[in-house]
Design an enzyme around this catalytic site. Structure first.
Site, mmCIF file in Angstrom:
data_model
loop_
_atom_site.group_PDB
_atom_site.id
_atom_site.type_symbol
_atom_site.label_atom_id
_atom_site.label_comp_id
_atom_site.label_asym_id
_atom_site.label_seq_id
_atom_site.Cartn_x
_atom_site.Cartn_y
_atom_site.Cartn_z
ATOM 1 N N ARG A 235 0.854 -1.173 0.000
ATOM 2 C CA ARG A 235 0.000 0.000 0.000
ATOM 3 C C ARG A 235 0.897 1.233 0.000
ATOM 4 N NH1 ARG A 235 -3.816 -2.606 -1.370
ATOM 5 N NH2 ARG A 235 -5.866 -2.787 -0.356
ATOM 6 N N GLU A 264 -3.198 7.668 -5.190
ATOM 7 C CA GLU A 264 -3.651 6.989 -6.399
ATOM 8 C C GLU A 264 -5.031 7.506 -6.798
ATOM 9 O OE1 GLU A 264 -3.584 2.796 -5.680
ATOM 10 O OE2 GLU A 264 -1.501 2.802 -5.021
ATOM 11 N N HIS A 282 -0.980 0.183 -9.918
ATOM 12 C CA HIS A 282 -1.598 -0.722 -8.937
ATOM 13 C C HIS A 282 -2.224 -1.936 -9.640
ATOM 14 C CE1 HIS A 282 -3.542 -0.786 -4.673
ATOM 15 N NE2 HIS A 282 -3.261 -2.008 -5.097
#
Length: 316
Positions: A235, A264, A282
């Site tokens: 993360r 993000e 991601h």
């Protein structure tokens, strides 16, 4: 919305997963969490299951909009967006989708190491833009086999990464919050900083959430060798991004390869401007096979709770 529906799904589900949620669970699908508050109370009153796909915070206020809620089934192994304590207080089961994505995320971690070390993105661009044909030289890459690999967080995904890099002949170093059974020769370290000091490639494989917020601190980054590379597939919250950018800009470490970032999908412009950084959007679990397995496990968790059974992969 059909006010008799027991299942609500929130998130940008694919057409296939959307259809499966409707066919198997009779779900009503909303595009995002903000749309929940716009539902009439009569439509929210009977919802017992929430399938969630997203990173927006899901807390007690949202749960209270669904007074009959019994289960929140997260799409993904990381459930840090969900306030589990608030769910506990309301008697709501939280589930996630572990294991099914471990191999894909580990594969991507290896790909990031290789891509950064061997300059794969720059090499491909060198061919595509004609630099190779014009005889322009590329800088030499870095050998991966035999390099020290540090795994910060030796859980399911971390172990898969370590096993893969061990096959490259890499000495494996690790830090974990709990004792682990590992092959002979793997080296445990007492602190993340101690691990960083013994890593040529430091791979962050921590769970998200408050306990790991900023664990890759300025001190940890400062302990890395100058030729080390930070790889993050966990993360964005686990890394002090300001400290990382400062270290990268000052060439105090060699580089970073990141599948996750703090902001993000709009990462810090300073990251985008750095030549020693490789960024991906991601995509750790983004294969057809794994995304299908994640969605199926999410639906199985919901179906089990609605039938009064224990779900396959509960969090709380």
């Amino acid at each position: 919305m059909n006010s008799t529906s027991r299942t609500l799904a929130i998130g940008p589900y694919s057409e296939t997963d959307h259809r499966a949620l409707v066919d198997e669970l009779g779900a009503v699908v909303l595009p995002n969490l903000a749309a929940l508050a716009d539902l009439p109370q009569r439509d929210r009153a009977g919802v017992e299951a929430l399938a969630y796909m997203g990173h927006a915070p899901l807390g007690g206020a949202q749960m209270d909009l669904l007074p009959a809620l019994r289960v929140i089934a997260n799409y993904g192994v990381g459930y840090d967006a969900i306030d589990v304590a608030a769910a506990d207080a309301r008697g709501v089961v939280v589930t996630n989708t572990p294991d099914v994505l471990s191999e894909d995320v580990a594969d991507l971690a290896v790909a990031l190491i290789l891509a950064h070390a061997r300059g794969l993105v720059a090499g491909a661009a060198h061919v595509a833009t004609g630099g190779w044909a014009r005889g322009r030289p590329l800088p030499l890459g870095r050998k991966v086999s035999g390099a020290r690999v540090g795994i910060l967080g030796l859980g399911r995904i971390g172990r898969e990464i370590a096993d893969r890099m061990a096959a490259f002949g890499c000495p494996i170093h690790y830090w974990s919050r709990s004792a682990k059974s590992v092959p002979p020769g793997w080296t445990a370290h007492e602190t993340p900083a101690a691990l960083a000091a013994h890593s040529d490639f430091l791979v962050v494989a921590l769970v998200g959430g408050r306990e790991t917020e900023g664990m890759v601190s300025a001190g940890v980054i400062g302990a890395m060798p100058r030729d080390a590379v930070l790889v993050n597939i966990s993360r964005g919250s686990t890394v002090d991004e300001d400290a990382l950018i400062e270290a990268l800009a000052g060439r105090r470490i060699a580089g970073a390869a990141l599948d996750v970032m703090r902001n993000e999908p709009d990462p810090d412009a300073r990251l985008l401007a750095l030549p020693n950084v490789l960024l991906l959007p991601h995509i750790g679990s983004a294969t057809v096979e794994t995304r299908a397995e994640m969605a199926a496990l999410q639906r199985r968790n919901i179906a089990a709770v609605l039938k009064g059974e224990r779900p396959p992969t509960p969090v709380n």
